[in-house]
Every structure is written in C-alpha cells, then in structure tokens.
Design an enzyme around this catalytic site. Structure first.
Site, mmCIF file in Angstrom:
data_model
loop_
_atom_site.group_PDB
_atom_site.id
_atom_site.type_symbol
_atom_site.label_atom_id
_atom_site.label_comp_id
_atom_site.label_asym_id
_atom_site.label_seq_id
_atom_site.Cartn_x
_atom_site.Cartn_y
_atom_site.Cartn_z
ATOM 1 N N LYS A 79 0.880 -1.077 0.040
ATOM 2 C CA LYS A 79 -0.024 0.116 -0.069
ATOM 3 C C LYS A 79 0.753 1.250 -0.073
ATOM 4 O O LYS A 79 1.905 1.229 0.864
ATOM 5 C CB LYS A 79 -0.952 0.013 1.296
ATOM 6 C CG LYS A 79 -1.981 1.104 1.355
ATOM 7 C CD LYS A 79 -2.906 0.764 2.420
ATOM 8 C CE LYS A 79 -3.906 2.100 2.528
ATOM 9 N NZ LYS A 79 -4.784 1.900 3.676
ATOM 10 N N SER A 154 -9.655 1.899 2.967
ATOM 11 C CA SER A 154 -9.085 2.541 1.908
ATOM 12 C C SER A 154 -7.823 1.729 1.056
ATOM 13 O O SER A 154 -7.400 2.248 0.087
ATOM 14 C CB SER A 154 -8.091 3.776 2.645
ATOM 15 O OG SER A 154 -7.234 3.090 3.704
ATOM 16 N N SER A 178 -9.987 -0.580 6.911
ATOM 17 C CA SER A 178 -9.212 -0.403 5.696
ATOM 18 C C SER A 178 -8.554 -1.693 5.018
ATOM 19 O O SER A 178 -8.211 -1.763 3.716
ATOM 20 C CB SER A 178 -8.339 0.664 5.703
ATOM 21 O OG SER A 178 -8.930 2.040 5.256
HETATM 22 N N1 GLN Z 1 -13.147 4.324 6.078
HETATM 23 C C1 GLN Z 1 -12.434 4.704 7.206
HETATM 24 C C2 GLN Z 1 -12.096 6.193 7.117
HETATM 25 O O1 GLN Z 1 -12.504 6.742 6.229
HETATM 26 C C3 GLN Z 1 -11.487 3.891 7.758
HETATM 27 C C4 GLN Z 1 -10.368 4.092 6.594
HETATM 28 C C5 GLN Z 1 -9.098 3.173 7.424
HETATM 29 O O2 GLN Z 1 -9.134 2.364 7.995
HETATM 30 N N2 GLN Z 1 -7.802 3.840 7.001
HETATM 31 O O3 GLN Z 1 -11.606 6.769 8.007
#
Ligand code: GLN
Length: 488
Positions: A79, A154, A178
């Site tokens: 990532k 994400s 994410s």
């Molecule tokens: N979707 C969540 C957010 O927007 C979690 C994102 C994540 O785990 N990095 O913050």
C-alpha cells in the site's frame, strides 16, 4: 505455468523450492499481467519493474546458496503509505506526489530481509481516508468482480491486486476497517492485527492510536505467514508491543471443536443487505456444525463506534497532517508569494476535499471550548467500547460478524454523501477503537456475483485463534479459489 499468478504465496514458494519456477519467472509473469489487465483496474500507483527484476534475481541467488524462507522470491505489493527506500510513496495524495523516502518502513524492511520482491505501490484513498478508493488523487481502483463497482477502501489497490492476481500477496493498513472492508468486497483475506503488534515505523500516520499494518492475501495460510514476518518489537515505534509473537501457523488446521463463538446482536442491524446477512449466518452455521458452540452476545456500546471514530480519527489526523506544508518535502505551490500564502495554497491545492474535511473536523473537535465536549467525550466512549469486548471475551473465544453491511456499491454512488460512506465501516471501526485483531475471510457471493466477507474478531494478541476460525470457514466454503474474470 500459465496460472502462476493465481498461486498463493505458499504454493509459489513451494514450487520455487522444488525448482519448478524461479522468482525471476514469477516476476515476469506478474509484470506481464499488470501491463495487460492493470490499466483497467488501476490497482497500482507505481510499478517498480526494475527494482522487482533486480530483487528477483537476488532472491534466486539466495535460494541457490541454500537459503529458504517462507517469502523468498515472492512478488508482493505494498500500500502506497508504507515508506519504501528509493521508491515513490504518495499516500494517494497530490501533496506527496514527488516524495521518495530515504528509508524503508519496518514492515517493508522485514519483507525484504525475508527475500520478498516488491512489485510496486498500490492505490488507496488519500491519506487512507475513505471506504471506496474514490478519494485517491490517482483515480479509483476498480473492483475486479464488477468494474463499475468500488473495491472498498482505503487499501483498495492492495485488495484489487490480490484478487485480480496482480501480486502474490500485499500489505495494507487499517485505521477503521481499511484492510478488512476492501478484503471483504474483493473476495480475499485481510487481517488487522492487534494494535501494537506490527511497528508503525515508516507508515504515513493517519490516526496514530488506531493505525495498524496487516496482510491482504489469497488465503488464510498466507495471512499467517505474512503476519509472522512483519510482527514483533521495534524500538523505533514506542507503541509497538514486546509481547512474544504468536504461533500463527501450527494450529491453523485444528478446527473449531470446543471453541465458543460469540455472535453480537448489534452487528445484525436493520438496513443491512439481507443477502450479506444470509451468507454470514450460513458461515456461522458451518462453525456450529464443525463443533463450535455459538452464543448470542451483546456489545451494547456499538452504536457509538462510528461517531466516536469520526471525532478521534480526524482529531489525530489534523495533528498528523500539519507537517505537510511544502517546506521540506512533497508538493509546493511555486506561484505563491510569501511564506504564509505558500503554506495556505500548498495545502489548499495539495490536499483533496475529504482530507480537508477531516482536518477541519479534527481541528474543530480539538479547539478550546469544544475539546471536552467532543474529544474527551469520544475518549470516554472509546473506553466503554473496549470494555464491551473485554467483558465478551471472558465468555467467548472469538466474535463473528459481517465485515461490511453490504457488498460492493457502485462507483460514484456515495461520493456526495459522506455520512453514508462513513457507515460502510460500521462493523469494522470498533475493533480499531478497542485495539483488538480482526480478520475478514470470504464466505460467499450475492446473487449479483459480489463477494461477501465474514469478520472474526479476537481478544488482544489472539491473532492465531481468529486465523484458525477463519481457516475453518475457508476450508468448508472454499471460495478463495474462485477468481474474478478480468482478462477479457
Ligand atoms: N473508511 C474509514 C475512514 O475513512 C477507515 C479508513 C482506514 O481504515 N484507513 O476513515
């Protein structure tokens, strides 16, 4: 040999050990596939062809010299928020578009020591803020099961790369879901370890008290292998635990006989997709048939998880993101005149709108006069959520629930409705607030052909039990071998 790209890490490494294939050949197969189907899916932000080829030759030499590690020669994807020495790390943002880290993050250094090959850096929501990959400055990655749908976020690029066989396995990060949510939506395995299990050194910080790095893989065994390699104490991260490493592999096939599996009422809510509920319930029935005792439980403070997270995470983010000012590294608006206007216009042009929204939310929640009402209150709610789990784990070995309330939704469907987007994480956020480990394992498909994930949560440092339960589901349902058709 044609399907070499579809092999799991352990299958590929076993074939290399038998001399059936080299790392060089595997890397060429992946690079060929990335060139062919990659553009359609937008899984990678950067592909490091030269670096991957060099690392593969090196891995083949190490093997010829008698070395054998479970990752030697395995082509992986990272990532794009984990620092990779000499390889651009954008965090999905324009503000880091030109950022080339001078060092490796701890997790990446561990992979390289073990002989893994880094194919490239995967697409993601900007600064990991999002649930659909649509906040990426580089355009969204697409779900390989249906390219008009989002892959989740994400860590969407990592999930797509694994699901579409554009790498053997990948790393993601999970602050509120994410890793688990995109794993679920793309039909792969994703594990968020216990907070502090994996060092965050070299991980671009979003919300430091929630962020964790973890594996995204084609099967549970690979997740166990990657977790063993990247876990462990690191003096460079003061929140990294010195708790001894679990044995993630040897009990993997032991089954669920005698285990008590908790099913929380609060994770089966009105408004969730009935097909998702059905698949998850079927998986729970399988666990019961295999000898687990299934027990209804309650995690009464679950309803506060989303609001609590959306105070704490933006608060921490507003502080962490203060460093991007165009001075030492990253994008700078060269047209601005004077220092403070340079700061302002760099941040204005460098950050996307979701990141700005979070910075404003966080700054507001931390400001004098509001701190007690929002931030302190959220910390108290966080403690209550954590206690729910501590209570529950006195009676159950693991907790099972859906990973996400619905299967993948359409690209563009929720971009204008942040609240709806935030609700995609309703079942994953609590684990981050509590700091416990959680894995998502595929447990079926909707009638529309979209994957559904089962989430298994464990108590602190009990990654091994979550993986063992997930493996029992994988063994019985066995859909990790079903592949999306993306070749034509
Ligand atoms: N979707 C969540 C957010 O927007 C979690 C994102 C994540 O785990 N990095 O913050």
């Amino acid at each position: 040999m044609n399907d070499i790209c579809s092999w799991t890490i352990h299958e590929l490494v076993a074939a290399m050990e038998k001399g059936q294939v080299t790392s060089k050949e595997a890397v060429e197969a992946y690079l060929g596939r990335i060139a062919k189907v990659g553009p359609k899916l937008n899984a990678y932000i950067t592909v490091d062809e030269e670096g991957a080829r060099k690392a593969a030759v090196e891995a083949d030499k190490r093997r010829a010299a008698g070395e054998a590690t479970p990752l030697l020669g395995a082509p992986l994807a990272i990532k794009d928020l984990l620092a990779t020495e000499g390889l651009r790390t954008t965090c999905g943002s324009k503000i880091l578009d030109n950022f080339v880290p001078p060092y490796d993050s701890f997790a990446v250094a561990r992979l390289k020591q073990a002989g893994a090959v880094i194919l490239g850096k995967t697409n993601m929501d900007e600064f990991a803020m999002g649930s659909s990959n649509e906040t990426s400055h580089y355009g969204p990655a697409r779900n390989p099961w249906n390219t008009s749908k989002i892959p989740g976020g994400s860590s969407g690029g990592s999930a797509v790369a694994v699901a579409a066989d554009l790498c053997a396995g990948a790393l993601g990060s999970d602050t509120g879901g994410s890793i688990r949510q995109p794993a679920s939506l793309c039909g792969i395995v994703g594990l968020k370890p216990t907070y502090g299990r994996v060092s965050r050194f070299g991980l671009v910080a979003f919300a430091s008290s929630l962020d964790q790095i973890g594996p995204m893989t084609k099967d549970i065994r690979d997740a166990a292998i990657l977790t063993s390699v990247i876990s462990g104490h690191d003096p460079m991260d003061s929140t990294c635990s010195s708790e001894p490493l679990g044995d993630y592999l040897s009990g993997l096939e032991d089954g669920v006989e005698g285990m008590v599996v908790g099913v929380p009422d609060e994770y089966f809510i009105e408004g969730m997709d009935p097909e998702v509920e059905q698949k998850v319930r079927e998986a729970i029935n399988i666990l019961e048939q295999k000898g687990a005792t299934v027990r209804r439980i309650s995690l009464p403070h679950t309803k506060y998880a989303v609001p609590t997270y959306y105070v704490i995470a933006p608060a921490e983010a507003s502080s962490n993101l203060a460093r991007y000012d165009g001075v030492k590294y990253g994008y700078r608006d060269m047209e601005a005149e004077g220092l403070s206007s340079m700061y302002c216009s760099t941040r204005n042009k460098g950050f996307g709108s979701e990141v700005k929204r979070r910075i404003m939310l966080g700054t507001y929640a931390l400001s004098a006069g509001y701190y007690d009402a929002y931030y302190l209150k959220a910390l108290k709610a966080r403690t209550l959520i954590k206690r729910d789990f501590q209570e529950a784990f006195k009676d159950v070995s693991v907790i099972v629930a859906p990973t996400a309330p619905a299967a993948a939704f359409g690209l563009g469907e929720r971009v204008d409705d942040p609240l709806k987007m935030y609700l995609s994480d309703i079942f994953t956020i609590s684990a981050n607030l509590a700091g416990i480990p959680g894995v998502s394992v595929p447990c079926g498909f909707t009638t529309g052909g979209e994957p559904v994930g089962l989430q298994i949560l464990g108590s602190y440092f009990q990654e091994a039990s979550t993986l063992r339960v997930a493996r029992a589901v994988e063994r019985e349902i066995g859909i990790t071998t079903v592949k999306p058709r993306v070749d034509n």
